[in-house]
Design an enzyme around this catalytic site. Structure first.
Site, PDB file in Angstrom:
ATOM      1  N   HIS A 101     -57.481  27.567  36.388  1.00 11.10           N
ATOM      2  CA  HIS A 101     -57.268  27.944  34.990  1.00 11.10           C
ATOM      3  C   HIS A 101     -56.566  29.292  34.889  1.00 11.10           C
ATOM      4  O   HIS A 101     -55.605  29.450  34.114  1.00 11.10           O
ATOM      5  CB  HIS A 101     -58.609  27.998  34.261  1.00 11.10           C
ATOM      6  CG  HIS A 101     -58.525  28.522  32.858  1.00 11.10           C
ATOM      7  ND1 HIS A 101     -58.275  27.720  31.768  1.00 11.10           N
ATOM      8  CD2 HIS A 101     -58.649  29.787  32.366  1.00 11.10           C
ATOM      9  CE1 HIS A 101     -58.244  28.455  30.667  1.00 11.10           C
ATOM     10  NE2 HIS A 101     -58.471  29.711  31.005  1.00 11.10           N
ATOM     11  N   GLU A 102     -57.034  30.271  35.652  1.00 11.30           N
ATOM     12  CA  GLU A 102     -56.409  31.601  35.607  1.00 11.30           C
ATOM     13  C   GLU A 102     -54.973  31.543  36.120  1.00 11.30           C
ATOM     14  O   GLU A 102     -54.088  32.228  35.594  1.00 11.30           O
ATOM     15  CB  GLU A 102     -57.222  32.604  36.428  1.00 11.30           C
ATOM     16  CG  GLU A 102     -58.636  32.831  35.904  1.00 11.30           C
ATOM     17  CD  GLU A 102     -58.683  33.189  34.430  1.00 11.30           C
ATOM     18  OE1 GLU A 102     -57.718  33.813  33.925  1.00 11.30           O
ATOM     19  OE2 GLU A 102     -59.667  32.850  33.757  1.00 11.30           O
ATOM     20  N   HIS A 105     -52.629  30.586  33.429  1.00 12.56           N
ATOM     21  CA  HIS A 105     -52.130  31.672  32.579  1.00 12.56           C
ATOM     22  C   HIS A 105     -50.905  32.332  33.200  1.00 12.56           C
ATOM     23  O   HIS A 105     -49.949  32.687  32.495  1.00 12.56           O
ATOM     24  CB  HIS A 105     -53.226  32.723  32.369  1.00 12.56           C
ATOM     25  CG  HIS A 105     -54.296  32.299  31.422  1.00 12.56           C
ATOM     26  ND1 HIS A 105     -54.027  31.792  30.168  1.00 12.56           N
ATOM     27  CD2 HIS A 105     -55.653  32.312  31.532  1.00 12.56           C
ATOM     28  CE1 HIS A 105     -55.156  31.512  29.543  1.00 12.56           C
ATOM     29  NE2 HIS A 105     -56.161  31.816  30.357  1.00 12.56           N
TER      30      HIS A 105
END
Length: 230
Positions: A101-102, A105
């Site tokens: 998920h990170e 980004h």
């Protein structure tokens, strides 16, 4: 008395508070549950983040360890993904989901994803609003100054706007993460479902934050409208 008690506001606030508490408990329990399950590929969080980056042709983002629990984040200023102790070198389902998920980004910034650019652009105004909005609201009440109160509401509204823009940013990062997890087979199907549940639980905390911000903004607007009627 209007400042301290408003039946309509309390009626709206209570369910939002319950949603907020549920969202926080759910994300903690989901993360803990899948932090106890080692993934079949023994892939660590750092390796998962790297896999997401490389699958999008990104090789200039560093991945570092950061202390704390669920302190994982991507810092666009230094182009660094920072993963917590329970994610960085942990080969669990939760670690892979959170790290991916990170990395999502980082991919958003690299590809110029619209909502994240808008969010980055309004951060300075949001910081001012969060610092001075409440102050102006209080001063406006104490001095019975409608202009100060109105400016306070406007500044505070940027915090709500920030929370609103954050939703598509977070959902999109999770979607990118899951696409890579499944596409690159970083996790088996059942394990990927577990990672999705962790990310879905995390997404609910952002929904809860937006609802709380909207309720607070509504409270201030109602107070302003009530003072004008008086």
């Amino acid at each position: 008395m209007y400042f301290y008690y408003d039946p309509f506001y309390m009626m709206v606030l209570l369910p939002v508070l319950l949603i907020t508490v549920y969202a926080q408990l759910n994300v903690n329990s989901s993360f803990k549950r899948y932090s106890k399950i080692t993934n079949s590929r023994y892939l660590t969080g750092a390796q998962a983040a790297e896999a997401v980056l490389h699958s999008h042709g990104i090789y200039n983002v560093r991945i570092e360890r950061v202390r704390g629990n669920l302190t994982d984040h991507y810092d666009p200023r230094t182009n660094v993904i920072r993963l917590s102790d329970s994610v960085y070198d942990s080969a669990t389902i939760s670690a892979v989901g959170v790290a991916a998920h990170e990395a999502g980004h980082a991919v958003q910034y690299a590809e110029g994803y619209g909502p994240i650019q808008v969010r980055a652009a309004i951060i300075p105004v949001t910081q001012v609003g969060s610092q001075f909005g409440i102050v102006l609201l209080i001063v406006g009440i104490l001095l019975t100054s409608e202009p100060l109160f109105l400016v306070g509401i406007i500044l505070f509204s940027f915090t709500t706007l920030f929370q609103l823009i954050t939703l598509p940013v977070e959902f999109n990062a999770s979607r990118r993460a899951m696409e890579t997890i499944r596409g690159q087979q970083l996790l088996m199907d059942e394990e990927a479902d577990g990672a999705r549940k962790v990310l879905s639980a995390a997404a609910m905390t952002y929904v809860a934050a937006l609802l709380m911000s909207i309720v607070q903004l509504l409270r201030f607007v109602l107070m302003f409208a009530g003072r004008r009627r008086d």
